[in-house]
Design an enzyme around this catalytic site. Sequence first.
Site, PDB file in Angstrom:
ATOM      1  N   GLU A  11       0.429  -1.028   0.198  1.00 38.24           N
ATOM      2  CA  GLU A  11      -0.149   0.021   0.115  1.00 38.24           C
ATOM      3  C   GLU A  11       1.237   1.710  -0.301  1.00 38.24           C
ATOM      4  OE1 GLU A  11      -2.493   0.093   2.956  1.00 38.24           O
ATOM      5  OE2 GLU A  11      -2.650   2.195   2.993  1.00 38.24           O
ATOM      6  N   ARG A  14       0.452  10.668   0.060  1.00 41.80           N
ATOM      7  CA  ARG A  14       0.858  11.602   0.949  1.00 41.80           C
ATOM      8  C   ARG A  14       2.256  12.173   0.688  1.00 41.80           C
ATOM      9  NH1 ARG A  14       0.597   8.243   7.322  1.00 41.80           N
ATOM     10  NH2 ARG A  14      -1.551   7.492   6.555  1.00 41.80           N
ATOM     11  N   LYS A  58     -11.104  -2.062   6.439  1.00 42.90           N
ATOM     12  CA  LYS A  58     -10.141  -1.975   7.258  1.00 42.90           C
ATOM     13  C   LYS A  58      -9.840  -1.531   8.434  1.00 42.90           C
ATOM     14  CE  LYS A  58      -6.479   1.998   6.957  1.00 42.90           C
ATOM     15  NZ  LYS A  58      -5.245   2.564   6.736  1.00 42.90           N
TER      16      LYS A  58
HETATM   17  C1  3PG Z   1      -1.639   4.862   8.667  1.00 42.63           C
HETATM   18  O1  3PG Z   1      -2.340   5.330   7.874  1.00 42.63           O
HETATM   19  O2  3PG Z   1      -0.246   5.634   8.525  1.00 42.63           O
HETATM   20  C2  3PG Z   1      -1.300   3.281   8.552  1.00 42.63           C
HETATM   21  O3  3PG Z   1      -2.542   2.702   9.263  1.00 42.63           O
HETATM   22  C3  3PG Z   1      -0.558   2.450   9.402  1.00 42.63           C
HETATM   23  O4  3PG Z   1      -0.427   2.814  10.700  1.00 42.63           O
HETATM   24  P1  3PG Z   1       0.576   2.650  11.918  1.00 42.63           P
HETATM   25  O5  3PG Z   1       2.481   3.423  11.015  1.00 42.63           O
HETATM   26  O6  3PG Z   1       0.459   2.820  13.181  1.00 42.63           O
HETATM   27  O7  3PG Z   1       1.794   1.114  10.972  1.00 42.63           O
END
Ligand code: 3PG
Length: 210
Positions: free
Chosen positions: A45, A49, A132
Amino acid sequence: MNTSMHDVSAVMKLAPIIPVLTVARVEDARPLAEALVAGGLYALEVTLRTPAALDVVRAMADVKGAVVGAGTVLNTKDFAAAHAAGAKFIVTPGLSERVVADAGAAGAPILPGVATASEVMRGLDLGLTHFKFFPAEQAGGAPMLKAFSGPFQTARFCPTGGVTLENARTYLSLPNVLCAGGSWIATPDQIAAGDWTGITARARAAASLR
Ligand code: 3PG
């Protein structure tokens, strides 16, 4: 490996963990995807960002064995850009009926985020069964998903948010959890440092969780 998966459950079953990747430089895309696939993680994924994210999706698509999706898809504009970049699946942090409709029209597998019983019910009303669970630790963790399994017998989840190598096994032991997501396998700092060996090692540990 079938890389043209229409069904998000097939994507979720590729490996126990989906790495959540925030990649600043497109040059890092290919070695990063290769490092993750070498460790046994196939569904990747890429979060929208960074300015490079869509190019990262395109660059990773050439890596054999990788099934590259886009995350942090917040609206129809993001969906259109991710789909055009060739994202094989779409992840959204919450449930947007507009983005779900876009994905349905395009035949794109989608994994929308939910955190409450009402959101699961909205998703079920839209014909969805795979979600999710975000942010997993903050929204109640494994006990919450265990509680969801009572009323929501058809729903399946990918908990993400606060998942670690240490707590992932607890989530993965639940019958309604197909996989979990997390950023610990390849953090922005590890990616920027080009720590491909370390990333493969963490991917391997994650891949052997179940
Ligand atoms: C996110 O969107 O940042 C993910 O959920 C990852 O979360 P994490 O950094 O706590 O693994």
